[in-house]
Design an enzyme around this catalytic site. Sequence first.
Site, short mmCIF file in Angstrom:
data_model
loop_
_atom_site.label_atom_id
_atom_site.label_comp_id
_atom_site.label_asym_id
_atom_site.label_seq_id
_atom_site.Cartn_x
_atom_site.Cartn_y
_atom_site.Cartn_z
N SER A 139 2.58 -18.12 -14.83
CA SER A 139 2.63 -16.65 -14.55
C SER A 139 1.56 -15.98 -15.56
O SER A 139 1.14 -14.96 -15.40
CB SER A 139 3.97 -16.31 -14.76
OG SER A 139 4.71 -16.80 -13.97
N GLU A 187 -5.27 -13.02 -1.48
CA GLU A 187 -4.16 -14.28 -1.65
C GLU A 187 -2.74 -13.88 -1.35
O GLU A 187 -2.08 -14.62 -0.51
CB GLU A 187 -4.47 -14.77 -2.94
CG GLU A 187 -3.55 -16.21 -2.72
CD GLU A 187 -3.73 -16.94 -4.15
OE1 GLU A 187 -4.75 -16.51 -4.94
OE2 GLU A 187 -3.01 -17.85 -4.67
C1 LIG Z 1 2.87 -26.23 -3.90
C2 LIG Z 1 2.25 -25.42 -4.87
C3 LIG Z 1 0.65 -25.17 -4.73
C4 LIG Z 1 0.22 -24.27 -5.65
N1 LIG Z 1 -1.21 -24.00 -5.62
C5 LIG Z 1 -1.90 -23.65 -6.70
C6 LIG Z 1 -3.27 -23.50 -6.66
O1 LIG Z 1 -4.04 -23.93 -5.78
N2 LIG Z 1 -4.06 -23.18 -7.99
C7 LIG Z 1 -3.38 -22.58 -8.87
O2 LIG Z 1 -3.86 -22.17 -9.93
N3 LIG Z 1 -1.86 -22.65 -8.99
C8 LIG Z 1 -1.16 -23.09 -8.09
N4 LIG Z 1 0.18 -23.13 -8.01
C9 LIG Z 1 0.92 -22.75 -9.48
C10 LIG Z 1 1.65 -21.29 -9.03
O3 LIG Z 1 0.75 -20.42 -8.67
C11 LIG Z 1 2.47 -21.36 -10.23
O4 LIG Z 1 3.62 -22.22 -10.00
C12 LIG Z 1 3.37 -20.00 -10.43
O5 LIG Z 1 2.20 -18.85 -10.51
C13 LIG Z 1 4.38 -19.81 -11.32
O6 LIG Z 1 3.67 -20.44 -12.58
P1 LIG Z 1 4.78 -21.56 -13.27
O7 LIG Z 1 5.00 -22.67 -12.46
O8 LIG Z 1 4.06 -21.87 -14.48
O9 LIG Z 1 6.00 -20.71 -13.66
P2 LIG Z 1 6.37 -19.77 -14.80
O10 LIG Z 1 5.36 -19.00 -15.38
O11 LIG Z 1 6.84 -20.86 -16.09
O12 LIG Z 1 7.79 -19.15 -14.56
C14 LIG Z 1 8.91 -19.63 -14.62
C15 LIG Z 1 9.88 -18.54 -14.17
O13 LIG Z 1 9.87 -17.34 -15.20
C16 LIG Z 1 9.55 -16.36 -14.40
N5 LIG Z 1 8.75 -15.30 -15.26
C17 LIG Z 1 7.67 -15.69 -15.84
N6 LIG Z 1 7.14 -14.34 -16.53
C18 LIG Z 1 8.04 -13.54 -16.13
C19 LIG Z 1 8.13 -12.08 -16.64
N7 LIG Z 1 7.16 -11.33 -17.00
N8 LIG Z 1 9.02 -11.51 -15.78
C20 LIG Z 1 10.09 -12.00 -15.12
N9 LIG Z 1 10.11 -13.36 -14.70
C21 LIG Z 1 9.13 -14.18 -15.27
C22 LIG Z 1 8.82 -16.72 -13.13
O14 LIG Z 1 9.09 -15.73 -12.34
C23 LIG Z 1 9.78 -17.93 -12.71
O15 LIG Z 1 10.90 -17.63 -12.24
C24 LIG Z 1 0.83 -23.86 -6.88
C25 LIG Z 1 2.32 -24.02 -7.04
C26 LIG Z 1 2.84 -24.80 -6.14
C27 LIG Z 1 4.42 -25.27 -6.34
#
Ligand SMILES: Cc1cc2nc3c(=O)[nH]c(=O)nc-3n(C[C@H](O)[C@H](O)[C@H](O)COP(=O)(O)OP(=O)(O)OC[C@H]3O[C@@H](n4cnc5c(N)ncnc54)[C@H](O)[C@@H]3O)c2cc1C
Length: 384
Positions: free
Chosen positions: A137, A249
């Site tokens: 994120s 996107e």
């Molecule tokens: C099947 C799949 C395909 C994907 N494809 C791509 C791709 O092609 N390229 C790419 O770069 N990424 C890709 N992603 C990654 C995806 O975009 C990220 O998983 C997503 O943005 C969340 O990041 P994170 O997993 O690090 O979660 P985190 O950022 O660790 O978040 C964990 C939790 O905390 C919450 N949170 C975080 N910050 C805040 C805030 N400020 N306020 C409130 N809540 C918050 C989140 O909403 C979430 O519930 C993919 C993911 C999946 C599962």
Amino acid sequence: MSLPLFPSTWMNDEHRMLQDSVRRFFAERWVPHAGAWREAGIMPRECWNEAGAQGLLCLSTPAAYGGGGGDFGHEAVVILEAARANLSGWGGGLHSAIVAPYLIHCGTEEQKQRFLPRMATGELATAIAMTEPGTGSDLQAVRTHARREGDEYVINGAKTFITNGQHANLIVVVAKTDREGGAKGVSLLLVETDKAQGFRRGRKLDKVGLKAQDTSELFFDDVRVPAANLLGGKEGQGFFQLMEQLPQERLIIGLQGVAAMERALEETLAYVKQRKAFGKSVWDFQNTKFKLAEVQSTVLATRAFVDAAMVSHLKGELDAARAALVKSWVSEQQGKVMDECLQLFGGYGYMMEYPIAELYVDARVQRIYGGTNEIMKELASRFM
Ligand SMILES: Cc1cc2nc3c(=O)[nH]c(=O)nc-3n(C[C@H](O)[C@H](O)[C@H](O)COP(=O)(O)OP(=O)(O)OC[C@H]3O[C@@H](n4cnc5c(N)ncnc54)[C@H](O)[C@@H]3O)c2cc1C
């Protein structure tokens, strides 16, 4: 049979003709293999070339760069049909409507000429690598680093959850060119994997859904790319380039969501009308009719919302806040609809051989990727 949708006013005759031919192509050529691809955890590389030959890649890329010369409506038609056909493993939408626009809108003339024609044929399959094991994120916290050395950049870092990660041979990598620069320290580098020593693909990740999608880890150890592979040719533009492209996107996720919901409703109506319990069809229970009337309302309303966003986007007027709300709201409706529909299948709904089971597991990630729904609401609320 579900009720007809209200007309999608953004669609013209060309879009409708494309819709017919894409629907036929997916049904005849790809759907028969979808189960095998799900088992394999990946679609064959040849699918990219086949899609290119069918004119299903880079439909909105200008013809001068080998693309279809269409608009985002053409991309939307293919994205909707892939979702309706339950081909959730296909990463062509990301390639054509997310990666290609980075090159079209932010690339140098030389970069457009070098990459776009090969993307349109499927010779190049692409990915965008933002997310890292330590950050998703909070994009400004990426640790992948690109150091300038003479005429080259040297990239070090690790990415995860990258769509098309196994097949991609051109990857847009989000990296810091200035560790202290905050948003202004982020740049986008184009990595051609065939030429990139030190580049390694990690695991093809075992996911809850999207089983045929080759979502992967990627590693960069002193990977050297020519300085000419810096997107747009100017350091520090990456964060702004990303912010400019992310609304599209998010609309794509909305399109995928509504098409999957339409498919789920059709599958469920067909099932409950033939399934018998207590001497009558499941459809004959008032609960079933009420639940599916509610699902039908949700489908009609969601489609109208997405269509309105399409009209706005095709005029260049869809802002980041409303795109974020399309993504979050549609994906939340999708989750509820899949849950209600699956319940009406009883135990069969829990069996992967029924499309509703796949629609259910595939829906979950829509609330996570492309920016989590929490981040979408945070972003939208800044403008309220
Ligand atoms: C099947 C799949 C395909 C994907 N494809 C791509 C791709 O092609 N390229 C790419 O770069 N990424 C890709 N992603 C990654 C995806 O975009 C990220 O998983 C997503 O943005 C969340 O990041 P994170 O997993 O690090 O979660 P985190 O950022 O660790 O978040 C964990 C939790 O905390 C919450 N949170 C975080 N910050 C805040 C805030 N400020 N306020 C409130 N809540 C918050 C989140 O909403 C979430 O519930 C993919 C993911 C999946 C599962």
